[in-house]
Design an enzyme around this catalytic site. Structure first.
Site, PDB file in Angstrom:
ATOM      1  N   LYS A  80       0.861  -1.189   0.000  1.00  5.57           N
ATOM      2  CA  LYS A  80       0.000   0.000   0.000  1.00  5.57           C
ATOM      3  C   LYS A  80       0.893   1.233   0.000  1.00  5.57           C
ATOM      4  CE  LYS A  80      -4.493   0.949   0.432  1.00  5.57           C
ATOM      5  NZ  LYS A  80      -5.649   0.214  -0.066  1.00  5.57           N
ATOM      6  N   GLY A 180     -24.164   4.490   2.868  1.00  3.29           N
ATOM      7  CA  GLY A 180     -23.260   5.045   1.849  1.00  3.29           C
ATOM      8  C   GLY A 180     -23.621   4.532   0.470  1.00  3.29           C
ATOM      9  N   VAL A 181     -24.154   5.432  -0.356  1.00  2.83           N
ATOM     10  CA  VAL A 181     -24.530   5.016  -1.716  1.00  2.83           C
ATOM     11  C   VAL A 181     -23.711   5.819  -2.730  1.00  2.83           C
ATOM     12  CG1 VAL A 181     -26.758   3.933  -1.323  1.00  2.83           C
ATOM     13  CG2 VAL A 181     -26.640   6.417  -1.423  1.00  2.83           C
ATOM     14  N   VAL A 184     -19.702   2.310  -4.924  1.00  2.00           N
ATOM     15  CA  VAL A 184     -20.069   0.905  -4.734  1.00  2.00           C
ATOM     16  C   VAL A 184     -21.531   0.772  -4.296  1.00  2.00           C
ATOM     17  CG1 VAL A 184     -19.555  -1.223  -3.493  1.00  2.00           C
ATOM     18  CG2 VAL A 184     -17.692   0.310  -4.109  1.00  2.00           C
TER      19      VAL A 184
HETATM   20  P1  NAI Z   1     -17.375   6.564  -2.377  1.00  2.00           P
HETATM   21  O1  NAI Z   1     -16.607   7.663  -1.756  1.00  2.00           O
HETATM   22  O2  NAI Z   1     -17.727   6.618  -3.829  1.00  2.00           O
HETATM   23  O3  NAI Z   1     -18.765   6.362  -1.596  1.00  2.00           O
HETATM   24  C1  NAI Z   1     -18.874   6.420  -0.216  1.00  2.00           C
HETATM   25  C2  NAI Z   1     -20.196   7.084   0.095  1.00  2.00           C
HETATM   26  O4  NAI Z   1     -20.401   7.067   1.507  1.00  2.00           O
HETATM   27  C3  NAI Z   1     -20.245   8.558  -0.338  1.00  2.00           C
HETATM   28  O5  NAI Z   1     -21.416   8.783  -1.109  1.00  2.00           O
HETATM   29  C4  NAI Z   1     -20.260   9.318   0.975  1.00  2.00           C
HETATM   30  O6  NAI Z   1     -21.002  10.521   0.902  1.00  2.00           O
HETATM   31  C5  NAI Z   1     -20.921   8.327   1.891  1.00  2.00           C
HETATM   32  N1  NAI Z   1     -20.647   8.528   3.306  1.00  2.00           N
HETATM   33  C6  NAI Z   1     -19.520   9.007   3.896  1.00  2.00           C
HETATM   34  N2  NAI Z   1     -19.693   9.045   5.225  1.00  2.00           N
HETATM   35  C7  NAI Z   1     -20.919   8.546   5.494  1.00  2.00           C
HETATM   36  C8  NAI Z   1     -21.656   8.326   6.677  1.00  2.00           C
HETATM   37  N3  NAI Z   1     -21.167   8.616   7.876  1.00  2.00           N
HETATM   38  N4  NAI Z   1     -22.894   7.801   6.564  1.00  2.00           N
HETATM   39  C9  NAI Z   1     -23.432   7.533   5.361  1.00  2.00           C
HETATM   40  N5  NAI Z   1     -22.779   7.738   4.199  1.00  2.00           N
HETATM   41  C10 NAI Z   1     -21.537   8.233   4.264  1.00  2.00           C
HETATM   42  O7  NAI Z   1     -16.571   5.219  -2.035  1.00  2.00           O
HETATM   43  P2  NAI Z   1     -16.758   3.802  -2.693  1.00  2.00           P
HETATM   44  O8  NAI Z   1     -15.772   3.624  -3.767  1.00  2.00           O
HETATM   45  O9  NAI Z   1     -18.198   3.552  -2.956  1.00  2.00           O
HETATM   46  O10 NAI Z   1     -16.285   2.865  -1.489  1.00  2.00           O
HETATM   47  C11 NAI Z   1     -17.120   2.616  -0.386  1.00  2.00           C
HETATM   48  C12 NAI Z   1     -16.363   1.787   0.652  1.00  2.00           C
HETATM   49  O11 NAI Z   1     -15.954   0.563   0.062  1.00  2.00           O
HETATM   50  C13 NAI Z   1     -15.076   2.457   1.168  1.00  2.00           C
HETATM   51  O12 NAI Z   1     -14.898   2.075   2.504  1.00  2.00           O
HETATM   52  C14 NAI Z   1     -13.992   1.831   0.309  1.00  2.00           C
HETATM   53  O13 NAI Z   1     -12.745   1.824   0.977  1.00  2.00           O
HETATM   54  C15 NAI Z   1     -14.531   0.420   0.143  1.00  2.00           C
HETATM   55  N6  NAI Z   1     -14.054  -0.257  -1.039  1.00  2.00           N
HETATM   56  C16 NAI Z   1     -14.251   0.286  -2.284  1.00  2.00           C
HETATM   57  C17 NAI Z   1     -13.809  -0.375  -3.408  1.00  2.00           C
HETATM   58  C18 NAI Z   1     -14.054   0.172  -4.787  1.00  2.00           C
HETATM   59  O14 NAI Z   1     -13.906  -0.600  -5.753  1.00  2.00           O
HETATM   60  N7  NAI Z   1     -14.465   1.425  -4.938  1.00  2.00           N
HETATM   61  C19 NAI Z   1     -13.088  -1.666  -3.306  1.00  2.00           C
HETATM   62  C20 NAI Z   1     -13.011  -2.186  -1.965  1.00  2.00           C
HETATM   63  C21 NAI Z   1     -13.448  -1.481  -0.883  1.00  2.00           C
END
Ligand code: NAI
Length: 353
Positions: A80, A180-181, A184
């Site tokens: 990482k 969180g929408v 993913v």
């Molecule tokens: P993203 O940043 O696109 O979406 C996260 C969403 O959660 C955002 O819409 C944000 O506003 C919302 N959020 C933040 N704090 C919040 C809270 N307290 N309550 C409700 N919603 C909240 O991130 P993404 O890519 O969707 O990833 C989501 C999670 O999955 C992260 O933890 C990431 O590390 C993990 N992940 C993502 C991968 C990927 O392919 N994008 C792969 C493996 C893990």
């Protein structure tokens, strides 16, 4: 500042620091293990309060990548990178400098996007090194944004968990709360809704939640209480450490299965989930769809159908973990960690022999 004495140090093979004056780059690469192949894992950009904090994160995250890659059967070890800084102030030049830093490692570490970095940033990195993946989709090739692939793996994981827990083969009427929408979570909701699941969603960005409400008839619930909804499945897709001593006792869902990394605040929280009869899908097993996609993009030679088949194996892998955990009366995270460690140790022994 210490590395070997750091609580997250776990026999890491290499920790190295990169500095570039003109772009103010300050980066750390941690290579946990190369037993299974070059160390692969994303690059996180975060305004760490101190270098120690950044080292701790790099050590913890790189070990997690070793486990994730091992459990996804990928020919990669775990590494990482962290860049110390505010991602709102990033520049293409900063990522080019980071690319030069990665290149000095000669392929020991392969980078990709993570929190605070994007596909576009990785394109800047790729100007200086070939040891990078998660680039923009080119023509008919797979790859590109890993979020939909991660969502597919999480959806298949939820199906496997529902089958294990209730013997269900369909999701019609299953009540799922999604925290969180974003990238993913949104795609996960689409897959769940297509199967007839009933969605409750929460997001700190109201427009993100409203989109899912408008497109998929989801109900919006408060951010503060989404974890405690009276639902069948809770899918954390936002933050880490949401499963902890303060929250677990209040969760009504019988399954916790979502994309977020490091969902357990500490390993012992897996014991509390087991005691509360909550079936927990270990995060790094269920959320591996994205790393599978970017890995195959990097290595080349796989078709979209092969990548999809690999992601479909996530469901079977989870079922194996759930079965073992039940037979041995152990928390699912403990079983997953042991399986991952065994795979890494077997490869290490082969290297030494
Ligand atoms: P993203 O940043 O696109 O979406 C996260 C969403 O959660 C955002 O819409 C944000 O506003 C919302 N959020 C933040 N704090 C919040 C809270 N307290 N309550 C409700 N919603 C909240 O991130 P993404 O890519 O969707 O990833 C989501 C999670 O999955 C992260 O933890 C990431 O590390 C993990 N992940 C993502 C991968 C990927 O392919 N994008 C792969 C493996 C893990």
């Amino acid at each position: 500042m210490s590395v070997f004495e750091n609580r997250e140090f776990n026999g890491h093979e290499l920790v190295t620091f990169g500095n570039d004056g003109p772009t103010a780059l300050r980066a750390i690469v941690a290579v946990h293990s190369t037993a299974l192949g070059p160390a692969a894992g994303g690059c996180r950009m975060w305004p760490y309060a101190s270098t120690d904090e950044a080292i701790t994160d790099a050590l913890r995250l790189s070990r997690g990548m070793s486990f994730k890659n091992a459990m996804a059967n990928l020919p990669f070890g775990g590494g990482k990178a962290v860049i110390i800084g505010d991602s709102r102030r990033k520049t293409p030049q900063l990522f080019e400098a980071f690319g030069r830093f990665v290149d000095t490692l000669g392929g020991l570490y392969i980078t990709a996007e993570d929190v605070g970095t994007t596909t576009t940033d990785m394109e800047s990195v790729a100007k200086q090194t070939s040891f990078v993946t998660g680039l923009h989709r080119r023509g008919g090739e797979f790859g590109g944004d890993p979020a939909p692939k991660t969502a597919l793996g999480v959806y298949l994981g939820i199906k496997a968990a529902a089958k294990f827990r209730w013997g269900r083969t369909d999701l019609a009427g299953l009540r799922v709360a999604v925290q969180g929408v974003g990238g993913v979570g949104y795609h996960l909701c689409r897959l769940l809704a297509a199967d007839g699941a009933v969605l409750r969603v929460a997001d700190v960005r109201s427009t993100a939640a409203e989109r899912v409400r408008d497109e998929l008839s989801a109900s919006i619930v408060p951010v503060e209480t989404v974890m405690y909804e009276d639902v069948d499945v809770f899918a954390p897709c936002a933050l880490g450490a949401v499963l902890n001593e303060h929250t677990i006792g209040k969760i009504q869902a019988r399954i916790v299965a979502g994309a977020a990394n490091n969902q357990l605040a500490k390993d012992a929280d897996g014991v509390s989930l087991q005691a509360a009869s909550i079936l927990y899908a270990p995060d790094y097993v269920i959320n591996a769809g994205g790393i599978i996609s970017v890995t195959r993009e990097y290595l080349g030679g796989s078709s979209e159908a092969q990548v999809s088949a690999e992601i479909h194996a996530i469901g079977e892998r989870l079922t194996e973990i759930f079965d073992k955990a039940r037979r041995e009366n152990k928390p699912t995270n403990v079983v997953a960690d042991r399986l991952a460690q065994e795979r890494i140790e077997t490869a290490q022994n082969r290297l030494v022999a």
